[in-house]
Enzyme design. Structure first.
Site, PDB file in Angstrom:
ATOM      1  N   ASP A 253       0.871  -1.174   0.000  1.00  7.87           N
ATOM      2  CA  ASP A 253       0.000   0.000   0.000  1.00  7.87           C
ATOM      3  C   ASP A 253       0.911   1.229   0.000  1.00  7.87           C
ATOM      4  O   ASP A 253       1.579   1.511   1.003  1.00  7.87           O
ATOM      5  CB  ASP A 253      -0.875  -0.051   1.266  1.00  7.87           C
ATOM      6  CG  ASP A 253      -1.877   1.085   1.343  1.00  7.87           C
ATOM      7  OD1 ASP A 253      -1.650   2.126   0.696  1.00  7.87           O
ATOM      8  OD2 ASP A 253      -2.880   0.922   2.061  1.00  7.87           O
ATOM      9  N   HIS A 254       0.922   1.943  -1.099  1.00 10.32           N
ATOM     10  CA  HIS A 254       1.896   3.039  -1.246  1.00 10.32           C
ATOM     11  C   HIS A 254       1.562   4.246  -0.369  1.00 10.32           C
ATOM     12  O   HIS A 254       2.370   5.158  -0.234  1.00 10.32           O
ATOM     13  CB  HIS A 254       2.006   3.432  -2.714  1.00 10.32           C
ATOM     14  CG  HIS A 254       3.344   3.974  -3.099  1.00 10.32           C
ATOM     15  ND1 HIS A 254       4.283   4.379  -2.172  1.00 10.32           N
ATOM     16  CD2 HIS A 254       3.919   4.178  -4.304  1.00 10.32           C
ATOM     17  CE1 HIS A 254       5.363   4.820  -2.798  1.00 10.32           C
ATOM     18  NE2 HIS A 254       5.167   4.705  -4.095  1.00 10.32           N
ATOM     19  N   ARG A 255       0.370   4.243   0.263  1.00  7.24           N
ATOM     20  CA  ARG A 255       0.080   5.315   1.228  1.00  7.24           C
ATOM     21  C   ARG A 255       0.915   5.129   2.489  1.00  7.24           C
ATOM     22  O   ARG A 255       1.162   6.062   3.240  1.00  7.24           O
ATOM     23  CB  ARG A 255      -1.407   5.300   1.621  1.00  7.24           C
ATOM     24  CG  ARG A 255      -2.357   5.632   0.494  1.00  7.24           C
ATOM     25  CD  ARG A 255      -3.782   5.355   0.907  1.00  7.24           C
ATOM     26  NE  ARG A 255      -3.993   3.976   1.345  1.00  7.24           N
ATOM     27  CZ  ARG A 255      -5.133   3.499   1.813  1.00  7.24           C
ATOM     28  NH1 ARG A 255      -6.183   4.290   1.914  1.00  7.24           N
ATOM     29  NH2 ARG A 255      -5.245   2.237   2.172  1.00  7.24           N
TER      30      ARG A 255
END
Ligand code: CAO
Length: 281
Positions: A253-255
């Site tokens: 999850d790149h967040r």
């Protein structure tokens, strides 16, 4: 909380055939009756597919995914495993490479806590899980299920082997309970026993990362001076050596996880797997 996935909003909306954006702005795919073009037969979705489909879709829509591919040289690990196959069968278990990956993942997760976190509902902090329960994707004739093996850090490889075997069996006999399916801090999806070179697994939200394993391959590794070094002829003896390499695919999850962290994680994981003694430390 994470917003409801758009397909539920879009389902049956009148704009469905126009291709116009509805609900969260995702244009639905218009239905084109395949029977117009040739014979068709129906195949009902299994109960598992009806549950896992929306869950996968929810993750796909909510999580900005990136997949980091990497390789681990598991030649020594495979020698170690081969030499203990008889001991394992005497104990009534099978030593799959996956078990060692589970143990190595625990070490890498200990050192990289972000990978075992969940984003808070307010999205202003991470809830880092200080336990090492791993989801393991299991393929059944009814579809994909992800039972959770608890406290992998506290269990030995033989114990894990027995547990994985019985969990996969219960999954295939549809005997899993809701408790079996919740509480993981990270998931592994191993397709290596079937094949493939790499794939992009979907993060099992609200977890923030998932590791995919593909089939091991024999690859050449260069043993000798760097090819960019200036070496006089004859002094630069080197050779290629065949090594057994396990492809790793980490979706995240790149967040929550940035690219540098992801590749640090896979680099560390590969280092542990290439030197099985590290599993003892
Ligand atoms: N490369 C090469 N061979 C591998 C391997 C790899 N990465 N991983 C396992 N193998 C081999 C094993 O050594 C074993 O070989 P032998 O029988 O000769 O010893 C064979 O493949 C089968 O392994 P296994 O049945 O013991 O499987 P496993 O322990 O690797 O995995 C389980 C167990 C339950 C995870 C697996 O059976 C499974 O269901 N995998 C599918 C997961 C899946 O569907 N994921 C979803 C992806 S996204 O939709």
């Amino acid at each position: 909380p994470i917003p409801t996935a758009a397909p539920d909003v879009a389902a049956g909306a009148p704009a469905a055939t126009s291709g116009a954006a509805v609900g969260m702005g995702i244009p639905p795919v218009p239905f084109v009756d395949p029977a117009r073009f040739g014979p068709v037969h129906e195949q009902p979705l299994s109960r598992i597919q009806k549950v896992s489909g929306p869950a996968l879709h929810r993750s796909w829509l909510n999580v900005p995914h990136v997949t980091q591919h990497d390789e681990a040289d598991i030649t020594e690990l495979e020698r170690f495993r081969r030499d203990r196959k008889d001991l394992a069968s005497a104990k009534g278990v099978k030593l799959s490479p996956l078990l060692f990956v589970m143990k190595a993942v625990v070490i890498a997760l200990r050192e990289h806590p972000t990978l075992r976190s969940t984003l808070s509902p307010e999205r202003d902090r991470l809830l880092v899980k200080d336990y090492f329960h791993l989801g393991i994707a299991v393929d059944t004739d009814q579809g994909l299920v992800v039972p959770v093996v608890r406290d992998v850090d506290r269990k030995g490889v033989f114990e894990l082997a027995a547990e994985l075997q019985s969990t996969a069996e219960r999954a295939r006999n549809r005997k899993l309970t809701p408790d079996d399916l919740t509480g993981a801090c990270f998931t592994i999806s191993s397709l290596g026993g079937i094949g493939g070179t790499a794939f992009s697994p979907i993060v099992n939200a609200p977890e923030v990362a998932i590791l995919g394993l593909s089939k091991t391959q024999v690859k050449p590794a260069w043993r000798g001076p760097s090819p960019v070094d200036d070496v006089s002829e004859g002094s630069a003896a080197g050779h290629f050596e065949p090594r057994l390499v396990l492809p790793l695919s980490l979706s995240y999850d790149h967040r929550v996880v940035d690219g540098a962290l992801a590749v640090r994680f896979t680099t560390r994981l590969a280092a542990i797997l290439s030197d099985p003694m590290q599993l003892l430390l």
